[in-house]
Enzyme design. Structure first.
Site, PDB file in Angstrom:
ATOM      1  N   GLN A  53      43.035 -15.857  33.575  1.00  0.00           N
ATOM      2  CA  GLN A  53      41.815 -15.874  34.379  1.00  0.00           C
ATOM      3  C   GLN A  53      40.793 -14.919  33.768  1.00  0.00           C
ATOM      4  O   GLN A  53      41.123 -13.792  33.407  1.00  0.00           O
ATOM      5  CB  GLN A  53      42.130 -15.451  35.811  1.00  0.00           C
ATOM      6  CG  GLN A  53      40.897 -15.236  36.667  1.00  0.00           C
ATOM      7  CD  GLN A  53      41.213 -15.237  38.150  1.00  0.00           C
ATOM      8  OE1 GLN A  53      41.573 -16.242  38.730  1.00  0.00           O
ATOM      9  NE2 GLN A  53      41.093 -14.083  38.783  1.00  0.00           N
ATOM     10  N   THR A  54      39.544 -15.388  33.679  1.00  0.00           N
ATOM     11  CA  THR A  54      38.462 -14.510  33.228  1.00  0.00           C
ATOM     12  C   THR A  54      37.465 -14.380  34.372  1.00  0.00           C
ATOM     13  O   THR A  54      37.359 -15.268  35.214  1.00  0.00           O
ATOM     14  CB  THR A  54      37.750 -15.098  31.997  1.00  0.00           C
ATOM     15  OG1 THR A  54      37.180 -16.367  32.345  1.00  0.00           O
ATOM     16  CG2 THR A  54      38.701 -15.276  30.837  1.00  0.00           C
ATOM     17  N   GLU A  56      31.908  -5.566  35.347  1.00  0.00           N
ATOM     18  CA  GLU A  56      33.316  -5.727  34.953  1.00  0.00           C
ATOM     19  C   GLU A  56      33.488  -7.023  34.168  1.00  0.00           C
ATOM     20  O   GLU A  56      32.882  -8.045  34.512  1.00  0.00           O
ATOM     21  CB  GLU A  56      34.180  -5.759  36.224  1.00  0.00           C
ATOM     22  CG  GLU A  56      35.671  -5.787  35.979  1.00  0.00           C
ATOM     23  CD  GLU A  56      36.472  -5.739  37.295  1.00  0.00           C
ATOM     24  OE1 GLU A  56      36.132  -4.937  38.192  1.00  0.00           O
ATOM     25  OE2 GLU A  56      37.430  -6.517  37.409  1.00  0.00           O
ATOM     26  N   GLY A  60      48.119 -19.276  44.390  1.00  0.00           N
ATOM     27  CA  GLY A  60      47.318 -18.703  45.476  1.00  0.00           C
ATOM     28  C   GLY A  60      48.103 -17.759  46.372  1.00  0.00           C
ATOM     29  O   GLY A  60      47.725 -17.539  47.523  1.00  0.00           O
ATOM     30  N   ASP A  97      36.725  -9.334  32.767  1.00  0.00           N
ATOM     31  CA  ASP A  97      38.178  -9.412  32.962  1.00  0.00           C
ATOM     32  C   ASP A  97      38.902 -10.467  32.150  1.00  0.00           C
ATOM     33  O   ASP A  97      38.468 -11.619  32.111  1.00  0.00           O
ATOM     34  CB  ASP A  97      38.484  -9.817  34.423  1.00  0.00           C
ATOM     35  CG  ASP A  97      38.050  -8.796  35.433  1.00  0.00           C
ATOM     36  OD1 ASP A  97      38.297  -7.613  35.202  1.00  0.00           O
ATOM     37  OD2 ASP A  97      37.456  -9.197  36.451  1.00  0.00           O
ATOM     38  N   GLU A 102      42.725 -11.600  32.979  1.00  0.00           N
ATOM     39  CA  GLU A 102      43.878 -11.370  33.852  1.00  0.00           C
ATOM     40  C   GLU A 102      44.890 -12.483  33.622  1.00  0.00           C
ATOM     41  O   GLU A 102      44.572 -13.659  33.820  1.00  0.00           O
ATOM     42  CB  GLU A 102      43.453 -11.366  35.321  1.00  0.00           C
ATOM     43  CG  GLU A 102      42.638 -10.155  35.706  1.00  0.00           C
ATOM     44  CD  GLU A 102      42.084 -10.267  37.118  1.00  0.00           C
ATOM     45  OE1 GLU A 102      42.278  -9.330  37.901  1.00  0.00           O
ATOM     46  OE2 GLU A 102      41.457 -11.292  37.429  1.00  0.00           O
TER      47      GLU A 102
END
Ligand SMILES: *[C@@H]1O[C@H](CO)[C@@H](O)[C@H](O)[C@H]1NC(C)=O
Ligand SMILES: *[C@@H]1O[C@H](CO)[C@@H](O)[C@H](O)[C@H]1NC(C)=O
Ligand SMILES: *[C@@H]1O[C@H](CO)[C@@H](O)[C@H](O)[C@H]1NC(C)=O
Length: 294
Positions: free
Chosen positions: A126-127, A109, A206, A111, A113
């Site tokens: 985010q990767t 995968e 978070g 990503d 995101e």
């Protein structure tokens, strides 16, 4: 006399601009690929809207559902991209994802995101990279523009030598093929997947900052449904052929970044990266091997 010369120049200039404008416009109208040529809706179809003759897709999310779409085919190499405009205003908890993924337990995968945030607070990109089911390789970035204000191009290069994540042609992350030192490298056929979903259990601070449902529906827009990739039509028989240098993204130019791109990458890492698993000592007292071979 001078005046005449001046207006002649102007006339010439404007004809050149007209010609250029005319030709590139022409080229691009023939270039536009409609959503349903390469993609299909995968879930939440009542939260999907097709705009401008299928050249743009809107996904929306409210408390009842988000939505997603994916490529019809699976690919084994390519230079993938989408133009994305993120939900504006308060998008805390809202995740917009554009990724490549294979099926099965030991999946691969790649990503992008986008982690939404309260109005006025920055959205993080985010990767992540999964190979053979192993992920936990997050790197997060802030962007040098407001990703909710306009479309920007998010790109993933994937060949036998490296995976590169780009934003508007600027490399932000490289994952080299370190197969020779035992680091997994994505090699299974992957589909492109896109989704808009509620990630407020983890995405913003978070998970402490929650989705504000009174701001719903949240809307993300997508363009650029052309795909430069090597598709696997049926069985895995043509995987080797997908590494052919006849595909431009496999050619030597794309085996590593050139010095200009290397400089851009270093600058992004220095100025915009706010998390790197490679330097998270509490999490990885010993850095994963690929971190030492970048
Ligand atoms: C128009 O098409 C050309 C050629 O395919 C491409 O290089 C250019 O980026 C396109 N411009 C826009 C605005 O999409
Ligand atoms: C959610 O949005 C509403 C409407 O804009 C606002 O009144 C409220 O304060 C927001 N809640 C949070 C937790 O930000
Ligand atoms: C796929 O591969 C299997 C085993 O190699 C074979 O039996 C099957 O006929 C193939 N299917 C197609 C559609 O080529």
């Amino acid at each position: 006399m001078e005046m005449q010369y001046f207006s002649l120049q102007l006339c010439l200039l404007s004809s050149i601009f007209f010609l250029l404008g005319c030709c590139s416009l022409f080229a691009n109208t023939t270039d536009i690929v409609r959503f349903d040529e390469n993609y299909e809706i995968t879930w939440g179809s009542d939260h999907v809207l097709s705009l401008n003759q299928g050249s743009e897709i809107q996904l929306s999310m409210d408390i009842s559902s988000g939505a997603g779409f994916g490529s019809k085919l699976s690919y084994v190499s390519g230079f993938f991209h989408l133009r994305i405009k993120l939900p504006n205003k308060d998008s805390a908890g809202v995740v917009t994802a554009f990724y490549l993924t294979s099926k099965g337990k030991r999946h691969d995968e790649l990503d992008f995101e986008f982690l939404g945030n309260r109005e006025g607070k920055p959205i993080s990109l985010q990767t992540n990279v999964f190979a053979d089911g192993v992920g936990n390789r997050e790197q997060r970035f802030l962007l040098w523009f407001d990703p909710t204000a306009d479309f920007h191009d998010y790109q993933i290069l994937w060949n036998q030598h490296q995976i590169v994540f780009y934003v508007d042609d600027i490399p932000i992350r490289v994952f080299k093929n370190n197969d020779d030192i035992g680091v997994g490298y994505p090699s299974q056929p992957m589909k492109i997947e896109v989704s808009l979903w509620d990630g407020d259990s983890w995405a913003t601070d978070g998970g402490r900052t929650k989705t504000n449902w009174s701001m719903a529906p949240f809307k993300a827009h997508f363009q650029g449904f052309d795909i430069s990739g090597c598709p696997i039509i049926q069985n895995s028989s043509n995987i080797q052929q997908c590494y052919s240098p006849n595909y431009w993204w496999n050619s030597e130019k794309y085996w590593k970044l050139d010095s200009k791109q290397q400089g851009e990458l270093q600058n992004v890492r220095k100025e915009y990266m706010n998390y790197d698993y490679c330097s998270d000592r509490p999490r990885y007292p010993v850095p994963p091997p690929e971190c030492l071979h970048q």
